[in-house]
Design a protein around this motif. Structure first.
Motif, PDB file in Angstrom:
ATOM      1  N   ALA A 197       0.815  -1.215   0.000  1.00 37.82           N
ATOM      2  CA  ALA A 197       0.000   0.000   0.000  1.00 37.82           C
ATOM      3  C   ALA A 197       0.850   1.267   0.000  1.00 37.82           C
ATOM      4  CB  ALA A 197      -0.937   0.008   1.212  1.00 37.82           C
ATOM      5  N   TYR A 222      -8.882  -4.401   6.529  1.00 34.80           N
ATOM      6  CA  TYR A 222      -9.000  -2.941   6.456  1.00 34.80           C
ATOM      7  C   TYR A 222      -8.066  -2.365   5.380  1.00 34.80           C
ATOM      8  CZ  TYR A 222      -8.553   1.965   7.655  1.00 34.80           C
ATOM      9  OH  TYR A 222      -8.501   3.326   7.587  1.00 34.80           O
ATOM     10  N   ILE A 223      -6.788  -2.727   5.439  1.00 28.98           N
ATOM     11  CA  ILE A 223      -5.813  -2.197   4.468  1.00 28.98           C
ATOM     12  C   ILE A 223      -6.174  -2.651   3.058  1.00 28.98           C
ATOM     13  CG2 ILE A 223      -3.399  -2.277   3.694  1.00 28.98           C
ATOM     14  CD1 ILE A 223      -2.636  -2.623   6.693  1.00 28.98           C
ATOM     15  N   THR A 265      -9.048  -3.471   1.827  1.00 29.94           N
ATOM     16  CA  THR A 265     -10.252  -2.799   1.342  1.00 29.94           C
ATOM     17  C   THR A 265      -9.980  -1.326   1.056  1.00 29.94           C
ATOM     18  OG1 THR A 265     -11.599  -4.321   2.639  1.00 29.94           O
ATOM     19  CG2 THR A 265     -12.669  -2.314   1.889  1.00 29.94           C
ATOM     20  N   LYS A 266      -9.368  -0.651   1.999  1.00 29.91           N
ATOM     21  CA  LYS A 266      -9.103   0.783   1.863  1.00 29.91           C
ATOM     22  C   LYS A 266      -8.209   1.079   0.660  1.00 29.91           C
ATOM     23  CE  LYS A 266      -7.283   4.702   4.511  1.00 29.91           C
ATOM     24  NZ  LYS A 266      -6.031   5.070   3.861  1.00 29.91           N
ATOM     25  N   GLU A 267      -7.208   0.231   0.436  1.00 27.90           N
ATOM     26  CA  GLU A 267      -6.233   0.480  -0.630  1.00 27.90           C
ATOM     27  C   GLU A 267      -6.557  -0.269  -1.921  1.00 27.90           C
ATOM     28  OE1 GLU A 267      -3.855   2.713  -0.291  1.00 27.90           O
ATOM     29  OE2 GLU A 267      -4.302   3.085   1.823  1.00 27.90           O
ATOM     30  N   ASN A 268      -7.715  -0.911  -1.983  1.00 31.37           N
ATOM     31  CA  ASN A 268      -8.129  -1.677  -3.167  1.00 31.37           C
ATOM     32  C   ASN A 268      -7.166  -2.817  -3.520  1.00 31.37           C
ATOM     33  OD1 ASN A 268     -10.619  -1.128  -4.156  1.00 31.37           O
ATOM     34  ND2 ASN A 268      -9.945   0.334  -5.698  1.00 31.37           N
TER      35      ASN A 268
END
Length: 168
Positions: free
Chosen positions: A19, A149-150, A152-155
């Motif tokens: 990320a 979380y990472i 999902t947030k960062e695709n």
């Protein structure tokens, strides 16, 4: 740390690295992380990788003991140099990172790791957990939640799925 904890925490660290760098969170990269995160425990015949090593694990443990040579930053550095010299593929990068993450994760166990083997047998540690105890389980679930979380947030999961098509 148990094998599933090594896998999940290493993938969490690997997702954070991907990320914040240009590394692609691909199938190849994640496969490298998984393999690298398991390999240091080739020195324990009862470990996940040790049970599948066709006797190699017994020989490594006999020669160097558990959390000996395979948990050294010196040995990791040699492996990293060889891997990156031979191939700078995403698998190789993931493998080198996964191996390093394993050593880092075991650094926080009560047993510690001989970071500078063969120069010293001293085990270095910040004792936070004992393998299989409540704290390790809590670390596993926290790493899993952070990975989701990472990712999902960062695709990253979309990136991973897109790279899966290149293997078909």
């Amino acid at each position: 740390m148990r094998y599933h904890s090594h896998i999940v925490t290493s993938l969490c660290f690997g997702a954070a690295v991907a990320a914040h760098t240009s590394l692609s969170f691909s199938v190849s990269y994640t496969a490298g992380i998984v393999v690298g995160s398991l390999l240091p425990d080739i020195d324990e015949p009862k470990s996940y990788v040790g049970r599948r090593s066709m006797g190699v694990s017994n020989k490594v443990k006999e020669a160097f003991g558990h959390r000996g040579m395979t948990h050294s930053l010196v040995v990791w550095g040699i492996i990293a140099l060889v891997m990156m010299w031979e191939s700078s593929s995403l698998f190789a990068v993931g493998f080198v990172l996964g191996y390093l993450f394993h050593i880092l994760e075991d650094f926080f166990s009560v047993q510690g790791v001989p970071l500078f083997w063969p120069f010293t047998l001293k085990r270095f540690k910040i004792p936070i957990y004992r393998t299989g105890n409540f704290i390790e389980k809590a670390l596993f679930y926290a790493a899993f939640a952070l990975l989701v979380y990472i990712g999902t947030k960062e695709n990253l999961f979309y990136e991973w799925w897109k790279s899966f098509g290149s293997f078909m």
